[in-house]
Motif scaffolding. Structure first.
Motif, PDB file in Angstrom:
ATOM      1  N   LEU A 163      18.832  65.292  30.778  1.00 13.15           N
ATOM      2  CA  LEU A 163      20.193  65.215  30.254  1.00 13.15           C
ATOM      3  C   LEU A 163      20.598  63.751  30.118  1.00 13.15           C
ATOM      4  O   LEU A 163      20.461  62.982  31.068  1.00 13.15           O
ATOM      5  N   ARG A 164      21.094  63.374  28.947  1.00  8.54           N
ATOM      6  CA  ARG A 164      21.479  61.986  28.703  1.00  8.54           C
ATOM      7  C   ARG A 164      22.832  61.926  28.002  1.00  8.54           C
ATOM      8  O   ARG A 164      23.251  62.874  27.326  1.00  8.54           O
ATOM      9  N   LEU A 212      31.504  60.212  22.901  1.00  8.28           N
ATOM     10  CA  LEU A 212      30.345  60.416  23.763  1.00  8.28           C
ATOM     11  C   LEU A 212      30.193  61.892  24.088  1.00  8.28           C
ATOM     12  O   LEU A 212      31.176  62.634  24.192  1.00  8.28           O
ATOM     13  N   ALA A 213      28.944  62.318  24.295  1.00  8.14           N
ATOM     14  CA  ALA A 213      28.643  63.709  24.623  1.00  8.14           C
ATOM     15  C   ALA A 213      27.438  63.727  25.554  1.00  8.14           C
ATOM     16  O   ALA A 213      26.818  62.698  25.836  1.00  8.14           O
ATOM     17  N   VAL A 214      27.099  64.934  26.057  1.00  9.01           N
ATOM     18  CA  VAL A 214      25.932  65.124  26.919  1.00  9.01           C
ATOM     19  C   VAL A 214      24.908  65.937  26.143  1.00  9.01           C
ATOM     20  O   VAL A 214      25.246  66.987  25.576  1.00  9.01           O
ATOM     21  N   ASP A 257      22.406  56.811  29.291  1.00 11.79           N
ATOM     22  CA  ASP A 257      22.615  57.016  30.731  1.00 11.79           C
ATOM     23  C   ASP A 257      22.132  58.407  31.122  1.00 11.79           C
ATOM     24  O   ASP A 257      22.410  59.409  30.447  1.00 11.79           O
ATOM     25  N   ARG A 258      21.409  58.506  32.246  1.00 10.56           N
ATOM     26  CA  ARG A 258      20.917  59.785  32.743  1.00 10.56           C
ATOM     27  C   ARG A 258      22.027  60.553  33.445  1.00 10.56           C
ATOM     28  O   ARG A 258      22.841  59.974  34.163  1.00 10.56           O
ATOM     29  N   VAL A 259      22.039  61.865  33.261  1.00 12.92           N
ATOM     30  CA  VAL A 259      22.918  62.767  33.999  1.00 12.92           C
ATOM     31  C   VAL A 259      22.057  63.467  35.045  1.00 12.92           C
ATOM     32  O   VAL A 259      21.090  64.148  34.707  1.00 12.92           O
ATOM     33  N   GLU A 302      26.393  64.307  37.229  1.00 10.07           N
ATOM     34  CA  GLU A 302      26.815  62.969  37.636  1.00 10.07           C
ATOM     35  C   GLU A 302      26.071  61.891  36.871  1.00 10.07           C
ATOM     36  O   GLU A 302      24.850  61.948  36.694  1.00 10.07           O
ATOM     37  N   VAL A 303      26.828  60.904  36.378  1.00 15.47           N
ATOM     38  CA  VAL A 303      26.250  59.656  35.882  1.00 15.47           C
ATOM     39  C   VAL A 303      26.430  58.645  37.006  1.00 15.47           C
ATOM     40  O   VAL A 303      27.549  58.285  37.359  1.00 15.47           O
TER      41      VAL A 303
END
Length: 320
Positions: A163-164, A212-214, A257-259, A302-303
């Motif tokens: 997930l990013r 921004l989105a996931v 960024d990693r989730v 969480e980021v």
């Protein structure tokens, strides 16, 4: 600093007093104070540099410790799975001793007589008995495929999802589906990814551009109505109606960024295999709680260092 100390030699002070007997003491005191302040400033700057260096080293040490802890946990899981699901060794059969010939029987008088090894064809009664046993299910038990698959892949949790955070650069309606949209998304790679999403016909696509989105980035690329999709945009969906909205990363997030999940450490799969159906297994446990926080089995999306992912307005809904 040594040069500043040297100006206070007795000869220098005496010379200064001769040149200006009235103001000489004030000049000497001024130079002495200036030298002391310069020395204290240099010491303070050196202390700040040392402190910054220590902070950088501490950050590197914390990162190394976290990586080692993750590796140890993964090794422990693999060792436990191997011990649980490894097949038992086959039973050993006693081999005949070299002094006792096979197919020989000892007579009462002590002499050995050869017993011919004659194989008789199975009788019709034997065949009927075997058929009856098959009907009753008296067959040899086969190893369970579930145990083998569990031994090969013991870890099935959200850590396997890549997930990013991604930024939607552009968005348009799918040319062949009114309820679908096509986005170009920056996920921290050299080139943006094309993503096909089902956002509903009522979604205002102009509001999505630049936000921004996931995204789930380790799904296998596939064509949806003729357009190749290389990731999955995570959205929140209410149980009633056609209300959907994107899952929003925390403020300050950047593309790439990693989730992650605090209770489920580990590296994601390079690509989720369709046969294993990992996404289908995990998706029912991906929820938005009553506070609007996205979580997996109660553990938040969480980021690290930036916060939790949330639904903009929906609560108590599914993530898909």
């Amino acid at each position: 600093m040594d040069n500043m100390d040297n100006i206070f030699d007795p000869s220098f002070a005496a010379t200064l007093m001769k040149l200006d007997p009235e103001d000489g003491p004030q000049f000497v005191e001024y130079f002495r104070t200036h030298a002391m302040l310069s020395k204290e400033k240099a010491q303070l700057q050196a202390s700040v540099r040392d402190q910054k260096k220590l902070l950088v080293e501490n950050g590197k040490l914390k990162k190394d410790i976290e990586q080692l802890r993750t590796q140890l946990q993964d090794k422990q899981k693999r060792r436990t799975a191997k011990a649980l699901f490894s097949p038992a060794p086959p039973p050993t059969t006693a081999s005949p001793t070299p002094n006792t010939p096979v197919n020989q029987s000892r007579s009462p008088a002590g002499a050995t007589a050869a017993v011919p090894n004659i194989s008789h064809p199975p009788s019709s009664q034997d065949r009927r008995d075997r058929q009856n046993r098959r009907k009753r299910g008296d067959r040899k038990a086969r190893p369970s495929s579930d145990s083998l698959s569990l031994g090969a892949e013991p870890r099935v949790d959200a850590s396997r999802l890549d997930l990013r955070v991604g930024r939607i650069l552009s968005v348009r309606r799918h040319p062949l589906a009114e309820t679908m949209s096509v986005q170009e998304v920056d996920v921290g790679e050299n080139a943006p990814r094309t993503v096909v999403s089902k956002l509903g016909a009522t979604t205002n696509l102009e509001e999505l551009q630049g936000v921004l989105a996931v995204l789930l980035c380790n799904v296998k690329a596939c064509k949806l109505r003729g357009v190749a999709s290389k990731a999955r945009l995570l959205v929140c969906s209410a149980s009633e109606g056609d209300c959907t909205e994107r899952l929003a990363p925390p403020p300050g997030s950047e593309p790439g960024d990693r989730v992650t999940f605090l209770n489920y450490p580990g590296e994601p799969d390079k690509e989720l295999q369709a046969k294993q159906r990992i996404w289908e297994i995990l998706q029912p446990d991906l929820q938005v709680d009553s506070k609007g926080v996205a979580n997996y089995k109660g553990c938040g999306f969480e980021v690290k260092g930036k916060g939790l992912c949330r639904a903009p307005s929906l609560t108590n809904c599914n993530i898909k």
